[in-house]
Write a protein that holds these residues in place. Structure first.
Motif, PDB file in Angstrom:
ATOM      1  N   LYS B  55      27.144  73.129  -4.500  1.00 24.67           N
ATOM      2  CA  LYS B  55      25.720  72.841  -4.649  1.00 24.67           C
ATOM      3  C   LYS B  55      25.505  71.544  -5.421  1.00 24.67           C
ATOM      4  O   LYS B  55      24.629  70.750  -5.092  1.00 24.67           O
ATOM      5  CB  LYS B  55      25.028  73.993  -5.371  1.00 24.67           C
ATOM      6  N   TYR B  58      26.135  68.581  -3.215  1.00 26.63           N
ATOM      7  CA  TYR B  58      24.998  68.398  -2.306  1.00 26.63           C
ATOM      8  C   TYR B  58      23.853  67.725  -3.044  1.00 26.63           C
ATOM      9  O   TYR B  58      23.232  66.793  -2.549  1.00 26.63           O
ATOM     10  CB  TYR B  58      24.511  69.746  -1.775  1.00 26.63           C
ATOM     11  N   GLN B  59      23.584  68.214  -4.247  1.00 26.60           N
ATOM     12  CA  GLN B  59      22.497  67.681  -5.044  1.00 26.60           C
ATOM     13  C   GLN B  59      22.691  66.183  -5.312  1.00 26.60           C
ATOM     14  O   GLN B  59      21.793  65.366  -5.083  1.00 26.60           O
ATOM     15  CB  GLN B  59      22.458  68.433  -6.385  1.00 26.60           C
TER      16      GLN B  59
END
Lengths: 138, 138
Positions: B55, B58-59
């Motif tokens: 995550k 991705y961020q």
DNA sequence: CACCTTATCAACAATGATTGTCATCTACGA
DNA sequence: TCGTAGATGACAATCATTGTTGATAAGGTG
């Protein structure tokens, strides 16, 4: 893509069967210029055949793609779009807000002519050559 | 994309923070020409920071995209590719077997020059204009 | 025209990529 | 040094798409 009768022949010629479900999908796609998603085709077909499954539509669309009767476009809007216009080479305009896909003549290589520019504001152009790299060559 | 120091300034300038995780992602991307997937970046970063989460990668990648420091490519191979080469306009060669992505000069509009053709067999060219249609115009 | 093989069907579960939630943590300006 | 807003990681959830399977029916064959 060809008309439903010719598509029927082509499918049978490949040993595939032509069912009411497949006929409904083909019918919906013939002459369609909206670049529908599989889900959209599914909804349209379900109006006539309430029991069709999404899987069946995916299957049919893939078979048509294998026959070269449609082209599956991944324009980055989430779901794949089905383009029945395989006769004429063309490029695509993708609206980044509403996701609409429209055709453009390929004469313009990577720049839109003034007439088109009035109806579409281009923020980026993506050119993708697909094929085989030297290591994977046939 | 810029180097890590400049990226640090740019992120801070936007009120974003620069963490070891973000630094590792940026470090991996600077000068990288392999068009890695987010998963690939994740694996590389995990070698140094075993606890990073997917995550977070991705961020970071999305933040860099928002700053225009990388471009996110959806070339239809399943996962998005991250392209740090935003300085030079270029097109992409996508191998349909191994999924490898390479850059091509944009001089060739929609046809590859002989030299390139020897190293890549093109089976289809896709040109996508992204932007706003008349109905969605600013 | 009935039969039989085999592709297709529908329902459902499962996958893979990506994103949402949220409690905890930490970067960094004051 | 401190306070706070942004970032993190663990986990669940979403979306598009595909796999599985027993039942059904298309359509070539006799």
């Amino acid at each position: 893509m060809h008309d439903v009768d010719e598509l029927t022949d082509r499918l049978r010629g490949e040993g595939l069967r032509v069912t009411p479900q497949r006929r409904a999908v083909m019918q919906y796609l013939v002459g369609n210029t909206s670049h529908p998603t599989v889900e959209a085709i599914f909804d349209a077909v379900r109006a006539e055949l309430p029991s069709v499954s999404l899987k069946t539509v995916y299957q049919t669309v893939h078979d048509l793609d294998a026959l070269g009767e449609v082209r599956l476009l991944d324009v980055g809007t989430g779901a794949v779009r089905v383009d029945p216009n395989v006769e004429h080479v063309h490029h695509h305009l993708v609206c980044q807000r509403c996701g609409a896909v429209r055709d453009v003549s390929p004469e313009v290589a990577t720049e839109l002519p003034a007439a088109q520019r009035r109806r579409f504001t281009v923020t980026s152009v993506e050119v993708i050559f697909r094929g085989r790299c030297d290591r994977c060559a046939p």
